[in-house]
Design an enzyme around this catalytic site. Structure first.
Site, PDB file in Angstrom:
ATOM      1  N   GLU A 227      28.004  -6.328  70.714  1.00 53.17           N
ATOM      2  CA  GLU A 227      28.024  -7.615  71.411  1.00 53.17           C
ATOM      3  C   GLU A 227      26.999  -8.606  70.847  1.00 53.17           C
ATOM      4  O   GLU A 227      26.621  -9.560  71.516  1.00 53.17           O
ATOM      5  CB  GLU A 227      27.774  -7.389  72.900  1.00 53.17           C
ATOM      6  CG  GLU A 227      28.856  -6.559  73.560  1.00 53.17           C
ATOM      7  CD  GLU A 227      28.545  -6.239  75.012  1.00 53.17           C
ATOM      8  OE1 GLU A 227      28.704  -7.128  75.849  1.00 53.17           O
ATOM      9  OE2 GLU A 227      28.127  -5.092  75.283  1.00 53.17           O
TER      10      GLU A 227
ATOM     11  N   SER B  26      31.211  -6.208  78.174  1.00 50.88           N
ATOM     12  CA  SER B  26      32.229  -7.105  77.623  1.00 50.88           C
ATOM     13  C   SER B  26      33.604  -6.464  77.519  1.00 50.88           C
ATOM     14  O   SER B  26      34.430  -6.870  76.701  1.00 50.88           O
ATOM     15  CB  SER B  26      31.801  -7.625  76.240  1.00 50.88           C
ATOM     16  OG  SER B  26      30.677  -8.464  76.349  1.00 50.88           O
TER      17      SER B  26
ATOM     18  N   TYR C  64      36.370 -13.890  75.563  1.00 58.22           N
ATOM     19  CA  TYR C  64      35.596 -14.754  74.675  1.00 58.22           C
ATOM     20  C   TYR C  64      36.447 -15.653  73.779  1.00 58.22           C
ATOM     21  O   TYR C  64      35.910 -16.289  72.879  1.00 58.22           O
ATOM     22  CB  TYR C  64      34.654 -13.894  73.834  1.00 58.22           C
ATOM     23  CG  TYR C  64      33.672 -13.140  74.702  1.00 58.22           C
ATOM     24  CD1 TYR C  64      32.744 -13.829  75.476  1.00 58.22           C
ATOM     25  CD2 TYR C  64      33.689 -11.754  74.784  1.00 58.22           C
ATOM     26  CE1 TYR C  64      31.861 -13.145  76.294  1.00 58.22           C
ATOM     27  CE2 TYR C  64      32.813 -11.065  75.598  1.00 58.22           C
ATOM     28  CZ  TYR C  64      31.895 -11.774  76.352  1.00 58.22           C
ATOM     29  OH  TYR C  64      31.021 -11.107  77.168  1.00 58.22           O
TER      30      TYR C  64
ATOM     31  N   ARG D  33      25.725  -9.990  88.359  1.00 55.69           N
ATOM     32  CA  ARG D  33      27.121 -10.355  88.578  1.00 55.69           C
ATOM     33  C   ARG D  33      27.890  -9.089  88.916  1.00 55.69           C
ATOM     34  O   ARG D  33      27.766  -8.070  88.226  1.00 55.69           O
ATOM     35  CB  ARG D  33      27.731 -10.994  87.324  1.00 55.69           C
ATOM     36  CG  ARG D  33      29.090 -11.670  87.583  1.00 55.69           C
ATOM     37  CD  ARG D  33      29.839 -11.968  86.303  1.00 55.69           C
ATOM     38  NE  ARG D  33      30.405 -10.764  85.724  1.00 55.69           N
ATOM     39  CZ  ARG D  33      30.229 -10.379  84.458  1.00 55.69           C
ATOM     40  NH1 ARG D  33      29.479 -11.082  83.637  1.00 55.69           N
ATOM     41  NH2 ARG D  33      30.781  -9.259  84.025  1.00 55.69           N
TER      42      ARG D  33
ATOM     43  N   ASP E 102      31.679  -7.432  89.546  1.00 55.87           N
ATOM     44  CA  ASP E 102      33.110  -7.585  89.310  1.00 55.87           C
ATOM     45  C   ASP E 102      33.856  -6.766  90.347  1.00 55.87           C
ATOM     46  O   ASP E 102      33.473  -5.622  90.650  1.00 55.87           O
ATOM     47  CB  ASP E 102      33.474  -7.117  87.907  1.00 55.87           C
ATOM     48  CG  ASP E 102      32.764  -7.921  86.827  1.00 55.87           C
ATOM     49  OD1 ASP E 102      32.358  -9.067  87.114  1.00 55.87           O
ATOM     50  OD2 ASP E 102      32.600  -7.401  85.706  1.00 55.87           O
TER      51      ASP E 102
ATOM     52  N   GLU F 187      32.218  -2.960  88.879  1.00 57.55           N
ATOM     53  CA  GLU F 187      30.960  -2.719  88.178  1.00 57.55           C
ATOM     54  C   GLU F 187      30.001  -3.866  88.433  1.00 57.55           C
ATOM     55  O   GLU F 187      30.394  -4.926  88.924  1.00 57.55           O
ATOM     56  CB  GLU F 187      31.193  -2.550  86.678  1.00 57.55           C
ATOM     57  CG  GLU F 187      31.861  -3.726  86.002  1.00 57.55           C
ATOM     58  CD  GLU F 187      32.229  -3.420  84.555  1.00 57.55           C
ATOM     59  OE1 GLU F 187      31.495  -3.901  83.668  1.00 57.55           O
ATOM     60  OE2 GLU F 187      33.227  -2.711  84.324  1.00 57.55           O
TER      61      GLU F 187
ATOM     62  N   ASN G  44      26.665  -6.143  86.660  1.00 53.33           N
ATOM     63  CA  ASN G  44      26.085  -6.548  85.380  1.00 53.33           C
ATOM     64  C   ASN G  44      24.699  -7.120  85.637  1.00 53.33           C
ATOM     65  O   ASN G  44      24.555  -8.090  86.383  1.00 53.33           O
ATOM     66  CB  ASN G  44      26.988  -7.592  84.720  1.00 53.33           C
ATOM     67  CG  ASN G  44      26.609  -7.889  83.295  1.00 53.33           C
ATOM     68  OD1 ASN G  44      25.447  -8.071  82.981  1.00 53.33           O
ATOM     69  ND2 ASN G  44      27.593  -7.956  82.428  1.00 53.33           N
TER      70      ASN G  44
ATOM     71  N   GLY H  97      26.670 -12.700  80.957  1.00 53.83           N
ATOM     72  CA  GLY H  97      26.845 -13.570  79.803  1.00 53.83           C
ATOM     73  C   GLY H  97      26.711 -15.041  80.165  1.00 53.83           C
ATOM     74  O   GLY H  97      26.951 -15.449  81.306  1.00 53.83           O
TER      75      GLY H  97
END
Length: 322
Positions: A16, A152, A222, A261, A263, A276, A278, A282
């Site tokens: 990443e 990612s 992305y 964050r 999800d 999950e 984070n 990002g």
């Protein structure tokens, strides 16, 4: 103009790296608009000497993958006593390991899709065909495959038919030695950012994710135009409250700090499932945290400038008395 000097760590030697560099550039520009002096540093062999020779007031970590989210860089910063934004090394490790995070939330009574975790050696030693068949019997199809530790969505595979499973398993294990197989839950995919202020962790508006391909994989994340985003998410008021509560609960249960964050999936029956968490979200032009910050009527620079001050104050309060 602030007299703060902040080092933004970006790059590193992971899959990443490019995403991290993009996050670092955007974050650095945002902090400069808030009046902070910023330098972008790579996480390479020069980092330790830089930390000693040009010690920053604080570090903001824009590294992704194991180096930035697995606790290693946080451990180094703890060792040298440099304040940094984000969770400490222990919390990063809990969140980075997806099965650990899922088990932590399941123990607290929160919903997460049923899952199994198996190392690559199990398929080799016991016979891949038999083990894969048992996974299908347990989890059903479709099924999600993910490396147990990755970011990612690298290596993530949606398996709809049993014939796809062997190849998907090979692709998944290319990014790690252990696979997390998870029951697929249909519904609205959302990401909920949490920011801490003086009143504690607060959830920002949820971002709804609608990838063109149906799978929010690395390419969909992305590549501009391959995913539609809705902020705030198109949820009922009850579901919006539930996803916010889940994100704050995950932040607290995993011991995260400053920013995170979560999800999740909102199933058709309204159940919210944790996927999950984070610890280093990002910040690229297609990343979800900046969208949530904008939807909340705030600016990325102001948010992170405030988090820098929190990190500095935290370090001062924990320093031993002279």
């Amino acid at each position: 103009m602030s007299d703060r000097f902040v080092a933004v760590l970006a790059g590193g030697l992971t899959h990443e790296r490019d995403v991290s560099l993009r996050s670092g550039r955007r974050l650095s520009a945002a902090l400069r608009t808030a009046g902070i002096t910023v330098e972008e540093w790579d996480a390479d062999s020069s980092l330790m000497s830089r930390l000693h020779e040009r010690r920053p007031d604080a570090v903001v970590i824009a590294l992704h993958g194991d180096q930035g989210e697995g606790g290693s860089i946080q451990t180094v910063l703890e060792l040298v006593g440099v304040p940094f934004v984000g969770a400490d090394s222990h919390a990063c490790r809990r969140a980075w390991d997806k099965p650990t995070a899922k088990a932590e939330l399941a123990r607290a009574g929160l919903a997460t899709p049923d899952w199994v975790v198996l190392p690559q050696s199990t398929f080799r030693e016991l016979g891949a065909q038999a083990v894969l068949a048992a996974m299908v019997d347990r989890l059903g199809l479709p099924m999600m495959l993910k490396p147990d530790q990755s970011g990612s969505a690298l290596g993530a595979q949606l398996v709809r038919h049993a014939t796809e499973l062997p190849a998907a398993m090979v692709d998944c294990l290319a990014y790690g030695n252990t696979v997390l197989a998870e029951r697929f839950v249909a519904g609205a995919e959302v990401a909920v950012a949490v920011i801490e202020d003086e009143d504690g962790p607060v959830a920002l508006p949820a971002v709804e994710i609608v990838p063109e391909s149906g799978v929010y994989d690395y390419t969909a994340r992305y590549t501009a135009g391959l995913t539609d985003f809705h902020t705030p998410a198109r949820l009922t008021s009850a579901a919006a409250t539930a996803v916010a509560e889940l994100a704050v609960a995950a932040h607290r249960l995993l011991g995260l700090r400053d920013v995170s964050r979560t999800d999740a999936i909102v199933a058709e029956d309204g159940t919210v499932y944790f996927l999950e968490a984070n610890s280093s979200p990002g910040l690229t032009e297609t990343s979800l945290l900046p969208m949530a910050i904008e939807a909340a009527g705030k600016s990325l620079g102001d948010i992170y400038a405030a988090l820098v001050e929190r990190a500095i104050a935290r370090a001062r309060s924990s320093a031993p008395s002279p």
